[in-house]
Scaffold this active site. Structure first.
Site, PDB file in Angstrom:
ATOM      1  N   LYS A 192    -145.292  52.063  -1.446  1.00  0.00           N
ATOM      2  CA  LYS A 192    -145.078  53.390  -2.019  1.00  0.00           C
ATOM      3  C   LYS A 192    -145.709  53.532  -3.405  1.00  0.00           C
ATOM      4  CE  LYS A 192    -140.890  54.653   0.552  1.00  0.00           C
ATOM      5  NZ  LYS A 192    -140.803  53.503   1.462  1.00  0.00           N
ATOM      6  N   LYS A 224    -137.275  58.815  -3.168  1.00  0.00           N
ATOM      7  CA  LYS A 224    -137.445  57.654  -2.301  1.00  0.00           C
ATOM      8  C   LYS A 224    -137.036  56.377  -3.021  1.00  0.00           C
ATOM      9  CE  LYS A 224    -141.507  59.698   0.005  1.00  0.00           C
ATOM     10  NZ  LYS A 224    -142.934  59.478   0.374  1.00  0.00           N
ATOM     11  N   ARG A 264    -150.662  59.124  10.496  1.00  0.00           N
ATOM     12  CA  ARG A 264    -150.905  57.710  10.229  1.00  0.00           C
ATOM     13  C   ARG A 264    -152.388  57.440  10.518  1.00  0.00           C
ATOM     14  NH1 ARG A 264    -148.085  52.944  10.457  1.00  0.00           N
ATOM     15  NH2 ARG A 264    -146.784  54.034   8.928  1.00  0.00           N
ATOM     16  N   ARG A 297    -147.294  62.308  13.481  1.00  0.00           N
ATOM     17  CA  ARG A 297    -145.858  62.137  13.699  1.00  0.00           C
ATOM     18  C   ARG A 297    -145.173  63.444  13.351  1.00  0.00           C
ATOM     19  NH1 ARG A 297    -144.512  56.820  10.220  1.00  0.00           N
ATOM     20  NH2 ARG A 297    -145.398  58.191   8.639  1.00  0.00           N
ATOM     21  N   ARG A 316    -138.306  64.269   7.654  1.00  0.00           N
ATOM     22  CA  ARG A 316    -138.925  62.951   7.795  1.00  0.00           C
ATOM     23  C   ARG A 316    -139.519  62.819   9.191  1.00  0.00           C
ATOM     24  NH1 ARG A 316    -133.787  59.449   6.751  1.00  0.00           N
ATOM     25  NH2 ARG A 316    -133.069  61.076   8.182  1.00  0.00           N
ATOM     26  N   ASP A 346    -150.466  56.729   5.250  1.00  0.00           N
ATOM     27  CA  ASP A 346    -149.678  57.899   5.628  1.00  0.00           C
ATOM     28  C   ASP A 346    -150.146  59.094   4.809  1.00  0.00           C
ATOM     29  OD1 ASP A 346    -148.310  56.366   7.404  1.00  0.00           O
ATOM     30  OD2 ASP A 346    -146.514  56.140   6.175  1.00  0.00           O
ATOM     31  N   GLU A 356    -148.387  56.980   1.465  1.00  0.00           N
ATOM     32  CA  GLU A 356    -148.089  55.550   1.438  1.00  0.00           C
ATOM     33  C   GLU A 356    -149.303  54.764   1.908  1.00  0.00           C
ATOM     34  OE1 GLU A 356    -144.596  54.051   3.340  1.00  0.00           O
ATOM     35  OE2 GLU A 356    -143.311  55.673   2.623  1.00  0.00           O
ATOM     36  N   ASN A 390    -149.479  51.347   3.900  1.00  0.00           N
ATOM     37  CA  ASN A 390    -148.676  50.346   4.600  1.00  0.00           C
ATOM     38  C   ASN A 390    -149.504  49.097   4.878  1.00  0.00           C
ATOM     39  OD1 ASN A 390    -146.047  51.915   5.490  1.00  0.00           O
ATOM     40  ND2 ASN A 390    -147.770  53.308   5.779  1.00  0.00           N
TER      41      ASN A 390
END
Length: 304
Positions: free
Chosen positions: A115, A150, A201, A215, A223, A263, A271, A273
């Site tokens: 993050k 967050k 993603r 998503r 979310r 993301d 983000e 990841n």
């Protein structure tokens, strides 16, 4: 990785990577984080040799369990889910002593906070604040109608809330959130209404965009994480995704990151990841693109 018996057979990317490795004739061993240890100059693990499949009734079979020198393996994948805590960090220190190929590299995993690493790219992100000072947080939030808070080192949509900046209880709720985070700072961002149409993603292999998947959040939630009820949908890499990947790629390459998931919401980086990117099975179902195959093509070349 986390315990193999807890794998979600039709979702887990770790299983898909294992199945592809097995199909190529490789031995597949797995061990949990607590199975790793250091002894007299050698990093070892209590590891399990398995055969794997996508069979819902029996997705793995254990053939032997043995104490193995980690350097006996040609490649070790780090596929441990967050929370990214001191236990996680301690294991990266151990794996850093291994001479074999570790993906993603332990140092890179430590250096790229999923993050917080977006703070290197403020021009690509939503407006963002990080800290623990309640007054400063409130002053930042007052610039927007809604903000997202967050906790930094969790995953899957856990530790993520949305607040109205004019909520009479905003200060009390934000204070409780800061206290819940403990000694860690919290991250706060302007809320992007476009998330109602989903996030994206972007799968990145060796710094290059491989594919993308959307998503969609469930009704009543903002979310989009599948772990909290979001659903996967087809997606494509667009020009904004390519620009974001190109900007992030030097960081990923410098840290040796082979497989990352970016993301993105409405062209904004949310983000990076690198610990245990997932959604490869959903990607293949929607697009036919085989990320585990592409991954092992690259890794086999690295080992060779």
């Amino acid at each position: 990785m986390d315990p193999i018996e807890k794998i979600i057979v039709n979702h887990d990317t770790s299983l898909a990577l294992m199945v592809e490795a097995q199909a190529r004739g490789h031995e597949v061993w797995w061990f949990a984080p607590n199975d790793l240890f250091y002894e007299l100059g050698v990093v070892k693990a209590r590891a399990n040799r398995v055969s794997v499949s996508f069979d819902q009734k029996k997705h793995y079979e254990t053939h032997e369990t043995a104490i193995r020198n980690v350097d006996d393996f040609d490649v070790v994948l780090v596929r441990q889910d967050p929370p990214f805590d001191m236990g996680y960090i301690s294991n990266t220190y151990l794996l850093e002593l291994a001479k074999t190929l570790v993906i993603n590299p332990p140092l890179g995993i430590r250096n790229i906070s999923e993050k917080m690493s977006i703070l290197h790219f403020p021009e690509l992100t939503p407006k963002t604040w990080v800290g623990s000072d309640l007054d400063a947080l409130q002053a930042f939030a007052n610039q927007f109608e809604q903000v997202v808070l967050k906790i930094l080192f969790m995953m899957g949509g856990d530790g993520v809330i949305k607040l109205e900046s004019n909520d009479p209880q905003f200060r009390a709720k934000a204070k409780a959130f800061i206290e819940a985070a403990g000694r860690e700072p919290v991250l706060v961002q302007e809320f992007l209404p476009a998330v109602s149409g989903g996030d994206k993603r972007v799968f990145v292999l060796n710094g290059e965009p491989f594919a993308a998947l959307r998503r969609l959040p469930k009704e009543g939630d903002f979310r989009a994480n599948l772990a909290v009820g979001g659903t996967a949908a087809p997606g494509e890499v667009d020009d904004a995704d390519r620009a974001i990947t190109a900007a992030v790629a030097p960081l990923l390459k410098r840290e040796g990151i082979v497989f990352a998931g970016l993301d993105v919401i409405a062209g904004k980086l949310i983000e990076i990841n690198v610990t245990s990117p997932t959604l490869a099975q959903e990607l293949k179902r929607f697009s036919g693109l085989d990320l585990p195959k592409a991954f092992w093509d690259k890794v086999e070349a690295m080992v060779a």
